[in-house]
Design a protein around this motif. Structure first.
Motif, PDB file in Angstrom:
ATOM      1  N   HIS A 154     -16.091  22.433  18.671  1.00  0.00           N
ATOM      2  CA  HIS A 154     -15.496  22.941  19.272  1.00  0.00           C
ATOM      3  C   HIS A 154     -15.111  22.842  20.484  1.00  0.00           C
ATOM      4  O   HIS A 154     -13.702  23.046  21.052  1.00  0.00           O
ATOM      5  CB  HIS A 154     -15.813  24.726  19.800  1.00  0.00           C
ATOM      6  N   TRP A 155     -15.889  21.987  21.699  1.00  0.00           N
ATOM      7  CA  TRP A 155     -15.689  21.649  23.171  1.00  0.00           C
ATOM      8  C   TRP A 155     -14.243  20.170  23.224  1.00  0.00           C
ATOM      9  O   TRP A 155     -13.809  20.659  23.719  1.00  0.00           O
ATOM     10  CB  TRP A 155     -17.227  20.688  23.602  1.00  0.00           C
ATOM     11  N   ALA A 156     -14.343  19.120  21.549  1.00  0.00           N
ATOM     12  CA  ALA A 156     -13.719  18.670  21.581  1.00  0.00           C
ATOM     13  C   ALA A 156     -12.120  19.483  21.304  1.00  0.00           C
ATOM     14  O   ALA A 156     -11.039  18.395  21.234  1.00  0.00           O
ATOM     15  CB  ALA A 156     -13.799  17.498  20.879  1.00  0.00           C
ATOM     16  N   GLU A 157     -12.023  19.989  19.963  1.00  0.00           N
ATOM     17  CA  GLU A 157     -11.251  21.360  19.811  1.00  0.00           C
ATOM     18  C   GLU A 157     -10.337  21.306  21.548  1.00  0.00           C
ATOM     19  O   GLU A 157      -9.354  21.040  21.237  1.00  0.00           O
ATOM     20  CB  GLU A 157     -11.464  21.502  19.066  1.00  0.00           C
ATOM     21  N   LEU A 158     -11.080  22.375  22.206  1.00  0.00           N
ATOM     22  CA  LEU A 158     -10.506  22.169  23.097  1.00  0.00           C
ATOM     23  C   LEU A 158     -10.218  21.788  24.204  1.00  0.00           C
ATOM     24  O   LEU A 158      -8.633  21.585  25.001  1.00  0.00           O
ATOM     25  CB  LEU A 158     -11.794  23.425  24.371  1.00  0.00           C
ATOM     26  N   MET A 159     -10.404  20.494  24.599  1.00  0.00           N
ATOM     27  CA  MET A 159     -10.113  19.635  25.558  1.00  0.00           C
ATOM     28  C   MET A 159      -9.135  18.561  25.291  1.00  0.00           C
ATOM     29  O   MET A 159      -7.827  18.180  25.536  1.00  0.00           O
ATOM     30  CB  MET A 159     -11.030  18.368  25.477  1.00  0.00           C
ATOM     31  N   ALA A 160      -8.451  18.882  23.068  1.00  0.00           N
ATOM     32  CA  ALA A 160      -7.381  17.864  22.226  1.00  0.00           C
ATOM     33  C   ALA A 160      -6.466  19.430  23.215  1.00  0.00           C
ATOM     34  O   ALA A 160      -5.088  18.760  22.774  1.00  0.00           O
ATOM     35  CB  ALA A 160      -7.626  17.823  21.524  1.00  0.00           C
ATOM     36  N   ARG A 161      -6.632  20.490  22.971  1.00  0.00           N
ATOM     37  CA  ARG A 161      -5.707  21.456  23.053  1.00  0.00           C
ATOM     38  C   ARG A 161      -5.473  21.287  24.875  1.00  0.00           C
ATOM     39  O   ARG A 161      -3.715  21.897  24.950  1.00  0.00           O
ATOM     40  CB  ARG A 161      -6.301  22.848  22.969  1.00  0.00           C
TER      41      ARG A 161
ATOM     42  N   GLY B 152     -12.813  21.912  30.174  1.00  0.00           N
ATOM     43  CA  GLY B 152     -11.751  21.903  29.719  1.00  0.00           C
ATOM     44  C   GLY B 152     -12.423  24.147  29.881  1.00  0.00           C
ATOM     45  O   GLY B 152     -11.003  24.684  28.154  1.00  0.00           O
ATOM     46  N   VAL B 153     -12.483  24.828  30.126  1.00  0.00           N
ATOM     47  CA  VAL B 153     -12.412  26.168  29.963  1.00  0.00           C
ATOM     48  C   VAL B 153     -11.199  26.156  30.339  1.00  0.00           C
ATOM     49  O   VAL B 153     -10.603  27.153  29.718  1.00  0.00           O
ATOM     50  CB  VAL B 153     -13.685  26.746  30.614  1.00  0.00           C
TER      51      VAL B 153
END
Length: 438
Positions: A110-117, A243-244
């Motif tokens: 989930h964290w990696a996905e947020l950062m990619a976003r 990334g929040v």
């Protein structure tokens, strides 16, 4: 305009709030069943999971604070057995017990996905070379950013912190196009690059800067010095890490990813929610965290929710740039002072540099005094004392207008104030050393 997941990022508000309600109910049920700390807190508040029907009931839930993380050190807030935790991060613990956070494999995804976003939102792609000048280790910044770089497909340069000349050589030799670090370190990088005569050899186009408050004036300074677009990043380890929230190309507030976090802004003293657009303390509830979900976590960061819709098309609400921390806010003669206010003034005066320090002192039985030490630009003057005197008085006048408070300014030579590859040490509050400080 680039989206990583357009369906989610432009979700209808009613659909988003329904999703948040569903995830909030699940999170409350989960912590009540799995985390003794939360079961006890909810029982004390006379609240059961079935009482929480949706986000409209959020204020019925108790707050969580950093002290709660210290009191339950190291793993007392984990909602999964340790065998399911594949990584832990921790704070330095310089002010007491460190705060420890854990991640399941799903959390890391989930964290990696947020950062990619976030990176897609500012135009990073697989064509970029991305230098990550953040600390790799127990601090969340290095690895959190790193996995986002790899998720989006950019070439990662995990340079870490320190060794400034080597950082710049890598930046030049590898053709780095995106940089991540603290804004204060980016200013130092630009300073050293200028001294080395290699600014024009750099190919930077995007800078992602976070981990400390910075002003719009600092943005202009960074963009002019490094010839790139500078974007603000917000995060905290208790909610994954960086990334929040992140700026889009509009550079007008940070989109907070509301499918992962429920956001509130409260009055730090009363705990009551403030009206939209009013300044207060940011409170976050994690909606997808598996290892360590937190309910109504008081971040200590001062910001406000922006009211208008963003021109980028994303429906996720925005927060303003963080003004500072509630515990970093200085109360001087009854007036609230944030370092970012001082920085905003200083960065708009071309004769002085970008390094400064704020010293607050109190002599026994006397009033508080603010001293702002700021470096001169190396080419500001020919050395005439009258010029320096006029500049000092001008800076003091500008600060008085901003703060409604008299300050004393000390102009010092370039290089006098300590540089760091991490967060800048801007505040020195000597009142804490005085026995009658409150």
């Amino acid at each position: 305009m680039a989206f990583w997941n357009e369906k989610i990022e432009t979700m209808d508000r009613r659909e988003l709030e329904s999703l948040q309600s569903e995830r909030l109910r699940h999170t409350v049920q989960r912590v009540y069943e799995r985390v003794p700390f939360y079961r006890r807190r909810l029982d004390e508040a006379n609240v059961r999971p079935e009482d929480i029907h949706g986000i409209e009931d959020i204020t019925r839930l108790p707050f969580t604070t950093k002290q709660d993380l210290r009191d339950t050190y190291p793993f007392g807030l984990f909602a999964v057995p340790l065998r399911e935790v594949i990584r832990v991060h921790a704070s330095s613990g310089t002010s007491g017990k460190p705060t420890v956070v854990g991640y399941t494999r799903g959390d890391i995804e989930h964290w990696a996905e947020l950062m990619a976003r976030n990176f897609a939102m500012v135009g990073v792609s697989s064509e970029d070379v991305f230098q990550n000048a953040a600390n790799y280790g127990l601090f969340t910044g290095g690895l959190g950013i790193h996995y986002g770089i790899e998720r989006i497909g950019a070439t990662a340069v995990p340079s870490g912190t320190g060794n400034t000349i080597r950082q710049l050589e890598l930046m030049r030799d590898f053709g780095v196009t995106v940089l991540h670090c603290t804004p204060s370190y980016a200013l130092y990088l630009s300073e050293v690059a200028s001294e080395m005569g290699i600014i024009d050899e750099l190919r930077l186009r995007i800078g992602c800067f976070g981990a400390e408050p910075w002003s719009s004036s600092t943005r202009r300074e960074l963009e002019d010095a490094l010839h790139c677009k500078a974007y603000d990043s917000y995060g905290l380890s208790e909610m994954y890490g960086p990334g929040v929230a992140f700026e889009c190309t509009e550079q007008d507030g940070l989109h907070i990813w509301e499918d992962y976090f429920f956001v509130e802004v409260i009055d730090p003293k009363t705990g009551e929610q403030v009206a939209e657009g009013e300044k207060g303390e940011l409170v976050l509830t994690s909606l997808r965290k598996e290892a360590m979900p937190l309910i109504r976590y008081r971040t200590g960061d001062i910001t406000r929710l922006l009211e208008d819709e963003c021109a980028c098309g994303r429906t996720m609400r925005r927060i303003s740039r963080v003004l500072g921390r509630a515990d970093d806010m200085l109360i001087v003669r009854g007036i609230n002072v944030f370092p970012s206010q001082i920085e905003e003034v200083l960065m708009n005066i071309k004769e002085i540099g970008d390094q400064y320090q704020v010293i607050v002192d109190r002599k026994r039985h006397q009033l508080d005094e603010i001293v702002v030490r700021v470096e001169l630009n190396e080419h500001s003057f020919t050395g005439e004392i009258t010029d320096l005197q006029r500049l000092r008085e001008y800076v003091e006048h500008r600060l008085r207008d901003m703060l409604n408070l008299r300050t004393r300014v000390e102009l010092v030579e370039k290089g006098t104030i300590e540089r760091t590859a991490g967060k800048a040490k801007r505040i020195l509050d000597l009142r804490k050393l005085d026995g009658d400080w409150q």
